[in-house]
Design an enzyme around this catalytic site. Sequence first.
Site, mmCIF file in Angstrom:
data_model
loop_
_atom_site.group_PDB
_atom_site.id
_atom_site.type_symbol
_atom_site.label_atom_id
_atom_site.label_comp_id
_atom_site.label_asym_id
_atom_site.label_seq_id
_atom_site.Cartn_x
_atom_site.Cartn_y
_atom_site.Cartn_z
ATOM 1 N N ASN A 158 0.865 -1.176 0.000
ATOM 2 C CA ASN A 158 0.000 0.000 0.000
ATOM 3 C C ASN A 158 0.905 1.230 0.000
ATOM 4 O OD1 ASN A 158 -1.786 2.046 0.547
ATOM 5 N ND2 ASN A 158 -2.392 1.305 2.581
ATOM 6 N N TRP A 159 1.002 1.866 -1.160
ATOM 7 C CA TRP A 159 1.944 2.993 -1.290
ATOM 8 C C TRP A 159 1.387 4.293 -0.697
ATOM 9 C CZ3 TRP A 159 3.838 2.356 -7.112
ATOM 10 C CH2 TRP A 159 4.467 1.115 -7.238
ATOM 11 N N LYS A 160 0.158 4.244 -0.238
ATOM 12 C CA LYS A 160 -0.494 5.406 0.392
ATOM 13 C C LYS A 160 -0.345 6.658 -0.479
ATOM 14 C CE LYS A 160 -0.001 3.064 4.756
ATOM 15 N NZ LYS A 160 -0.181 3.118 6.183
ATOM 16 N N HIS B 221 -9.868 0.863 4.641
ATOM 17 C CA HIS B 221 -8.612 1.089 5.366
ATOM 18 C C HIS B 221 -8.871 2.098 6.488
ATOM 19 C CE1 HIS B 221 -4.553 2.237 6.381
ATOM 20 N NE2 HIS B 221 -4.122 1.161 5.726
ATOM 21 N N GLU C 209 -7.121 4.401 7.734
ATOM 22 C CA GLU C 209 -6.732 5.798 7.475
ATOM 23 C C GLU C 209 -7.836 6.511 6.701
ATOM 24 O OE1 GLU C 209 -2.865 5.201 5.706
ATOM 25 O OE2 GLU C 209 -2.000 4.797 7.672
ATOM 26 N N GLU D 237 -5.882 -5.531 10.484
ATOM 27 C CA GLU D 237 -4.923 -4.453 10.742
ATOM 28 C C GLU D 237 -5.280 -3.751 12.046
ATOM 29 O OE1 GLU D 237 -2.773 -2.980 7.022
ATOM 30 O OE2 GLU D 237 -4.581 -1.818 7.199
ATOM 31 N N GLY E 57 1.732 2.063 10.887
ATOM 32 C CA GLY E 57 2.675 3.177 10.791
ATOM 33 C C GLY E 57 3.369 3.538 12.092
ATOM 34 N N SER F 204 2.792 -2.241 10.460
ATOM 35 C CA SER F 204 4.230 -2.262 10.761
ATOM 36 C C SER F 204 4.929 -3.548 10.333
ATOM 37 C CB SER F 204 4.461 -1.981 12.254
ATOM 38 O OG SER F 204 4.029 -0.671 12.560
ATOM 39 N N GLY G 257 2.557 -1.334 4.385
ATOM 40 C CA GLY G 257 2.498 0.088 4.058
ATOM 41 C C GLY G 257 3.894 0.659 3.860
ATOM 42 N N GLY G 258 4.411 1.313 4.891
ATOM 43 C CA GLY G 258 5.691 2.019 4.818
ATOM 44 C C GLY G 258 6.806 1.237 4.132
#
Length: 253
Positions: free
Chosen positions: A10-12, A97, A99, A169, A175, A215, A236-237
């Site tokens: 997930n490149w956000k 998601h 976020e 999640e 994150g 994470s 993600g990150g």
Amino acid sequence: MEKKPLIVGNWKMELSLKASAQLARSLREMVEEESISGDVVVCPSFVALPAVKEELRGQKKIALGAQHVHWEERGAWTGEVSAVQLQELVEWCIVGHSEHRSLTSQRDEQVRQAANTLIAHGITPIICIGESQQERQEDKTVEKITNQMSILLAHTDRSTLARYVIAYEPIWAIGTGLAPDPDDVAEVVLLIRKLVAKAVGKEDAQRLRILYGGSVNENNADSFVAAHIADGALVGGASIHPKEFITIAKKCS
Ligand code: PGA
């Protein structure tokens, strides 16, 4: 039946269009030399989808996904994107998601509707569920997951459910670098499978792919996936670093 692991990046909103295309190019070059047995999916921002699709054209090792979809097929929804619009671009789509949920009033019923709309348009939904930090502290994880799953399962038939991917999640782990203990993830994954088994039977529950997200990095991915706690990872990150993402995909395969 052996389930293939699923690794989703997930490149956000982290990358420019140029950087998104460059990342896709790097991943493409790197996977050519690797033997990865799992399904690998990358989810850039909406605006980067055409460029990333172009970079990935002609290969089969990396598929394309979106990060969000609206539950309606069309309408006066400024700034939103529908499954009808995505169907020519992606095979996968993240739904619900945290976020995104935190910015809107999107409810679990709408997440289910979005997932089912995606399926109607040939796109596989990756449905995110999970408890907040407060719910965790109040020992309400089981209650939260049970509620979210029962809403998802309420009006969903077996054939639709067979197309779902669930991503567990914990919101507090996203994150933050605070991945939970794998045993705690195992308990939640088991709970999800039990709830699905109760609704549609054991066999379908076993077939369902349940991912872990929050994470995930190259050092902890195998404790969730290779240890067979989850059927894959939503990353993600770490997914915007090509070497690390490929290492995660390899460790999970
Ligand atoms: P993270 O994000 O890996 O950066 O924690 C996971 C996610 O948002 O899906």
